[in-house]
Design a protein around this motif. Structure first.
Motif, mmCIF file in Angstrom:
data_model
loop_
_atom_site.group_PDB
_atom_site.id
_atom_site.type_symbol
_atom_site.label_atom_id
_atom_site.label_comp_id
_atom_site.label_asym_id
_atom_site.label_seq_id
_atom_site.Cartn_x
_atom_site.Cartn_y
_atom_site.Cartn_z
ATOM 1 N N GLU A 1 0.875 -1.162 0.000
ATOM 2 C CA GLU A 1 0.000 0.000 0.000
ATOM 3 C C GLU A 1 0.916 1.216 0.000
ATOM 4 O O GLU A 1 1.889 1.269 0.764
ATOM 5 N N VAL A 2 0.602 2.184 -0.860
ATOM 6 C CA VAL A 2 1.493 3.323 -1.067
ATOM 7 C C VAL A 2 0.694 4.610 -0.903
ATOM 8 O O VAL A 2 -0.458 4.701 -1.337
ATOM 9 N N GLY A 3 1.310 5.602 -0.291
ATOM 10 C CA GLY A 3 0.646 6.887 -0.104
ATOM 11 C C GLY A 3 1.658 8.012 0.011
ATOM 12 O O GLY A 3 2.866 7.802 -0.170
ATOM 13 N N VAL A 4 1.145 9.189 0.311
ATOM 14 C CA VAL A 4 1.999 10.374 0.437
ATOM 15 C C VAL A 4 1.611 11.164 1.681
ATOM 16 O O VAL A 4 0.460 11.139 2.113
ATOM 17 N N MET A 5 2.585 11.879 2.229
ATOM 18 C CA MET A 5 2.348 12.746 3.379
ATOM 19 C C MET A 5 3.537 13.690 3.562
ATOM 20 O O MET A 5 4.536 13.584 2.842
ATOM 21 N N ASP A 6 3.395 14.604 4.482
ATOM 22 C CA ASP A 6 4.473 15.537 4.852
ATOM 23 C C ASP A 6 5.006 16.318 3.656
ATOM 24 O O ASP A 6 6.206 16.311 3.359
ATOM 25 N N PHE A 7 4.102 17.037 2.983
ATOM 26 C CA PHE A 7 4.472 17.851 1.835
ATOM 27 C C PHE A 7 5.314 19.052 2.254
ATOM 28 O O PHE A 7 5.136 19.602 3.326
ATOM 29 N N ASN A 8 6.236 19.424 1.382
ATOM 30 C CA ASN A 8 6.933 20.696 1.494
ATOM 31 C C ASN A 8 7.014 21.278 0.081
ATOM 32 O O ASN A 8 6.486 20.677 -0.853
ATOM 33 N N LYS A 9 7.641 22.401 -0.100
ATOM 34 C CA LYS A 9 7.611 23.029 -1.424
ATOM 35 C C LYS A 9 8.442 22.291 -2.464
ATOM 36 O O LYS A 9 8.270 22.494 -3.657
ATOM 37 N N TYR A 10 9.313 21.385 -2.057
ATOM 38 C CA TYR A 10 10.182 20.664 -2.987
ATOM 39 C C TYR A 10 9.765 19.213 -3.224
ATOM 40 O O TYR A 10 10.180 18.613 -4.207
ATOM 41 N N GLY A 11 9.002 18.638 -2.313
ATOM 42 C CA GLY A 11 8.631 17.233 -2.440
ATOM 43 C C GLY A 11 7.755 16.795 -1.288
ATOM 44 O O GLY A 11 7.020 17.590 -0.713
ATOM 45 N N CYS A 12 7.849 15.530 -0.931
ATOM 46 C CA CYS A 12 7.089 14.983 0.186
ATOM 47 C C CYS A 12 7.642 13.600 0.519
ATOM 48 O O CYS A 12 8.693 13.209 0.012
ATOM 49 N N ASP A 13 6.942 12.892 1.359
ATOM 50 C CA ASP A 13 7.312 11.516 1.695
ATOM 51 C C ASP A 13 6.344 10.557 1.021
ATOM 52 O O ASP A 13 5.130 10.801 1.004
ATOM 53 N N ILE A 14 6.876 9.482 0.479
ATOM 54 C CA ILE A 14 6.060 8.383 -0.001
ATOM 55 C C ILE A 14 6.119 7.319 1.087
ATOM 56 O O ILE A 14 7.204 6.972 1.564
ATOM 57 N N ILE A 15 4.950 6.842 1.499
ATOM 58 C CA ILE A 15 4.873 5.882 2.587
ATOM 59 C C ILE A 15 4.414 4.525 2.058
ATOM 60 O O ILE A 15 3.713 4.443 1.048
ATOM 61 N N PHE A 16 4.821 3.486 2.766
ATOM 62 C CA PHE A 16 4.538 2.117 2.346
ATOM 63 C C PHE A 16 4.105 1.286 3.545
ATOM 64 O O PHE A 16 4.719 1.355 4.610
ATOM 65 N N ARG A 17 3.073 0.499 3.339
ATOM 66 C CA ARG A 17 2.686 -0.530 4.295
ATOM 67 C C ARG A 17 2.707 -1.844 3.528
ATOM 68 O O ARG A 17 1.973 -2.012 2.552
ATOM 69 N N ILE A 18 3.556 -2.765 3.960
ATOM 70 C CA ILE A 18 3.744 -4.023 3.250
ATOM 71 C C ILE A 18 3.171 -5.151 4.102
ATOM 72 O O ILE A 18 3.591 -5.357 5.248
ATOM 73 N N THR A 19 2.196 -5.859 3.539
ATOM 74 C CA THR A 19 1.533 -6.946 4.248
ATOM 75 C C THR A 19 1.531 -8.204 3.389
ATOM 76 O O THR A 19 1.738 -8.150 2.176
ATOM 77 N N ARG A 20 1.289 -9.321 4.046
ATOM 78 C CA ARG A 20 1.116 -10.590 3.347
ATOM 79 C C ARG A 20 -0.386 -10.903 3.392
ATOM 80 O O ARG A 20 -0.917 -11.259 4.452
ATOM 81 N N PRO A 21 -1.085 -10.765 2.269
ATOM 82 C CA PRO A 21 -2.542 -10.925 2.262
ATOM 83 C C PRO A 21 -3.040 -12.292 2.731
ATOM 84 O O PRO A 21 -4.112 -12.375 3.332
ATOM 85 N N VAL A 22 -2.300 -13.352 2.499
ATOM 86 C CA VAL A 22 -2.777 -14.686 2.843
ATOM 87 C C VAL A 22 -3.082 -14.833 4.338
ATOM 88 O O VAL A 22 -4.005 -15.546 4.727
ATOM 89 N N ASP A 23 -2.330 -14.113 5.182
ATOM 90 C CA ASP A 23 -2.582 -14.188 6.621
ATOM 91 C C ASP A 23 -2.744 -12.810 7.268
ATOM 92 O O ASP A 23 -2.918 -12.706 8.479
ATOM 93 N N GLY A 24 -2.681 -11.739 6.452
ATOM 94 C CA GLY A 24 -2.859 -10.384 6.964
ATOM 95 C C GLY A 24 -1.691 -9.860 7.773
ATOM 96 O O GLY A 24 -1.765 -8.792 8.367
ATOM 97 N N ARG A 25 -0.598 -10.563 7.771
ATOM 98 C CA ARG A 25 0.571 -10.211 8.588
ATOM 99 C C ARG A 25 1.252 -8.940 8.060
ATOM 100 O O ARG A 25 1.490 -8.814 6.861
ATOM 101 N N LEU A 26 1.558 -8.010 8.959
ATOM 102 C CA LEU A 26 2.332 -6.824 8.617
ATOM 103 C C LEU A 26 3.795 -7.231 8.497
ATOM 104 O O LEU A 26 4.381 -7.752 9.451
ATOM 105 N N ILE A 27 4.382 -7.005 7.331
ATOM 106 C CA ILE A 27 5.778 -7.365 7.086
ATOM 107 C C ILE A 27 6.694 -6.178 7.379
ATOM 108 O O ILE A 27 7.724 -6.333 8.029
ATOM 109 N N ALA A 28 6.313 -4.990 6.899
ATOM 110 C CA ALA A 28 7.174 -3.816 7.092
ATOM 111 C C ALA A 28 6.395 -2.534 6.853
ATOM 112 O O ALA A 28 5.371 -2.524 6.157
#
Length: 152
Positions: free
Chosen positions: A86-113
Motif C-alpha cells: 500500500e502506497v501513499g503520500v504525506m508531509d508535503f513541502n515546497k520541494y517534495g514529500c514523503d512516499i509511505i509504504f505498508r507491506i503486508t502478506r494478504p494470505v494471513d494479513g501479517r504486517l511485514i514492514a
C-alpha cells in the motif's frame, strides 16, 4: 540507538500493488533480504508514480530524487510470498514529500514492514533541487482528498 517507529494514518494510502518474493530475494537467514526489500519498495514507488502519470524524470531532466529511506521490519517474508504494497503520500513541502509504504502478506494479513521514503524534485542538468510541480502536488492532494472522502 533508539528504535525507529513509523505510524501512518490509513487515509494516506491511495494506491496498492502486489509483488512476489523471488527465490533470489532470500538471504542466508532464509527470509526476504534487506536489499531486496529496498528494491521492492522502489518498484512499488515506480508503479505508484506511473499510476498517477508522474514521470520519475522528464525531458528537461527534472525528476524526483530520493533523499532518505526508513524501513521498520515487523515480520519475515519468504520465497513465493505474495506481498501487498500500500502506497501513499504525506508531509508535503515546497520541494517534495514523503512516499509511505505498508507491506503486508494478504494470505494471513501479517504486517511485514512499514517504510517512508523522502523525495524532492531535482534538475539533473543543473544539479539543483527545484520546486515540486503544481500538477504533481494537485494530483497527490486530489488522490488524498478522494481517499479521505471514501474512508470518512
Amino acid at each position: 540507538m533508539a528504535r525507529l517507529n513509523l505510524e501512518f494514518p490509513d487515509h494516506h494510502f491511495v494506491f496498492e500493488t502486489s509483488l512476489s518474493v523471488r527465490i533470489t530475494d532470500i538471504n542466508a537467514g532464509n527470509h526476504l533480504a534487506n536489499d531486496s526489500m529496498i528494491s521492492m519498495i522502489s518498484e512499488a514507488r515506480a508503479r505508484f508514480l506511473y499510476h498517477f502519470g508522474i514521470e520519475e524524470i522528464n525531458q528537461d531532466r527534472t525528476g524526483i530524487i530520493v533523499t532518505d529511506l526508513a524501513t521498520m521490519y515487523k515480520s519475515e517474508a519468504h520465497a513465493r510470498d505474495l506481498l501487498r504494497f500500500e502506497v501513499g503520500v504525506m508531509d508535503f513541502n515546497k520541494y517534495g514529500c514523503d512516499i509511505i509504504f505498508r507491506i503486508t502478506r494478504p494470505v494471513d494479513g501479517r504486517l511485514i514492514a512499514l517504510a517512508k521514503s523522502g523525495f524532492v524534485f531535482y534538475n539533473y542538468t543543473h544539479s539543483k533541487v527545484v520546486l515540486m510541480p503544481e500538477r504533481v502536488r494537485n494530483t497527490f492532494e486530489q488522490a488524498l482528498a478522494n481517499r479521505q472522502h471514501n474512508v470518512g
